[in-house]
Design an enzyme around this catalytic site. Sequence first.
Site, short mmCIF file in Angstrom:
data_model
loop_
_atom_site.label_atom_id
_atom_site.label_comp_id
_atom_site.label_asym_id
_atom_site.label_seq_id
_atom_site.Cartn_x
_atom_site.Cartn_y
_atom_site.Cartn_z
N GLY A 180 0.65 4.99 5.58
CA GLY A 180 -0.66 4.97 4.93
C GLY A 180 -1.72 4.30 5.82
CE LYS A 221 4.94 -2.02 5.04
NZ LYS A 221 4.66 -0.93 4.08
N GLY A 222 3.48 2.02 7.85
CA GLY A 222 2.19 2.45 8.38
C GLY A 222 1.86 3.90 8.12
CD GLU A 236 1.41 -1.52 4.56
OE1 GLU A 236 1.26 -0.76 3.61
OE2 GLU A 236 1.98 -1.16 5.61
CB THR A 254 6.81 3.03 -3.25
OG1 THR A 254 7.12 4.24 -2.57
CG2 THR A 254 8.03 2.54 -4.00
CB THR A 275 -0.90 -0.01 1.25
OG1 THR A 275 -1.76 -1.14 1.17
CG2 THR A 275 -1.76 1.25 1.34
N GLY A 276 0.45 2.28 -0.73
CA GLY A 276 1.21 3.54 -0.75
C GLY A 276 1.62 3.90 -2.16
C1 5RP Z 1 1.47 2.21 4.14
C2 5RP Z 1 2.94 2.05 4.17
C3 5RP Z 1 3.71 2.56 3.00
O1 5RP Z 1 4.45 1.52 2.47
C4 5RP Z 1 4.63 3.65 3.47
O2 5RP Z 1 3.86 4.65 4.11
C5 5RP Z 1 5.41 4.26 2.31
O3 5RP Z 1 4.53 4.99 1.50
P1 5RP Z 1 4.99 5.65 0.14
O4 5RP Z 1 5.37 4.55 -0.76
O5 5RP Z 1 3.77 6.40 -0.32
O6 5RP Z 1 6.15 6.56 0.43
O7 5RP Z 1 3.51 1.52 5.09
O8 5RP Z 1 0.87 1.80 5.34
#
Ligand code: 5RP
Length: 233
Positions: free
Chosen positions: A100, A97-98, A106, A31, A28-29
Site C-alpha cells: 500500500g 510490507k509496502g 509502518e 486487513t 494500513t491496507g
Molecule cells: C501497506 C502494507 C499492507 O499491510 C500490505 O500491503 C497488506 O495489504 P492487505 O492487507 O491489503 O493485503 O504493507 O503498505
Amino acid sequence: MTPDEQKKAAALAALDHVADGMKVGLGTGSTANHFIDALGARVRQGLKVICVPTSIASRQRAAALGIPLATLEEEPSLDVTVDGADEILPRGLVLIKGGGGALTREKIVAASSRKMVVIADASKLMTAQTFGRFPLPVEILPFGARATIRKIKAAIDSLGMSGEIIVRQTGGKDFITDNGGLIADCHLGHITRPTELADALIRIPGVVEQGLFTSIATVALVATGDGVETITP
Ligand code: 5RP
C-alpha cells in the site's frame, strides 16, 4: 472462508492483544482496515485507547469511526501495533510490507511499539523457497531517483539476486507516498538473503526505507480455513 473473511478473522483475533488504556499503532491496507473497524466497534462500547495511524488513509478511517487519535510526536511510545503484510516468512517472522506504499511510517510506528501483531490471510504465508514473489517495495526520494535505482540494482546483484525494478505508477503517474516519496518495486521473484538485502538497501543514499521487516514483528495471526494460527519468531 474467502481471503477477505480470513483477513477479518485475523483482525478480530488481534483484538485480544488490545486492553483498556493502551496506545495502539494502526496499520494500513485491507486487513488493517478490518482491525480498525473492529476496534472502532469496541471504542463505541467503551474501550479506552489512543491510536497512532500509519497513513493518511488509516487516519481518516479511524477518525470517521470516532477512534481517539494522536501523532507519534504526541505519543512516541506505543503498547502494540497491529498491521497487515504482503508476505510472511515464519522463520524469524520476516515480512515484506509496502504493497500500500506505507512501509516507512509502518516501520517507524511498529519500531516504536512494544509489540507488533501481524494479521493476514493464508495466502501471505511463505516458505524459504517462495519468499520474495511479491515485489519488494523500496521508498526513495524523487531527487536522483534514477541514480538511486542503479545503486539498488547493484546491491541486489551483489547478493546474487536479480530482477526488474519498476517505479510504481497509479493512474498513469508516479505513485507518491504520504511522505512525498516514490516507490521502487523490486521484482526479485525469490529473496534468499533478506537480512543482508535489508542492510544493503538501507545504506544507499536516497533510500528512505525498504519493505523487509526483520526482527520487528512479535507475533503473526494468520487465518486459514481451520482457524487462526499464531506464529512467533
Ligand atoms: C501497506 C502494507 C499492507 O499491510 C500490505 O500491503 C497488506 O495489504 P492487505 O492487507 O491489503 O493485503 O504493507 O503498505
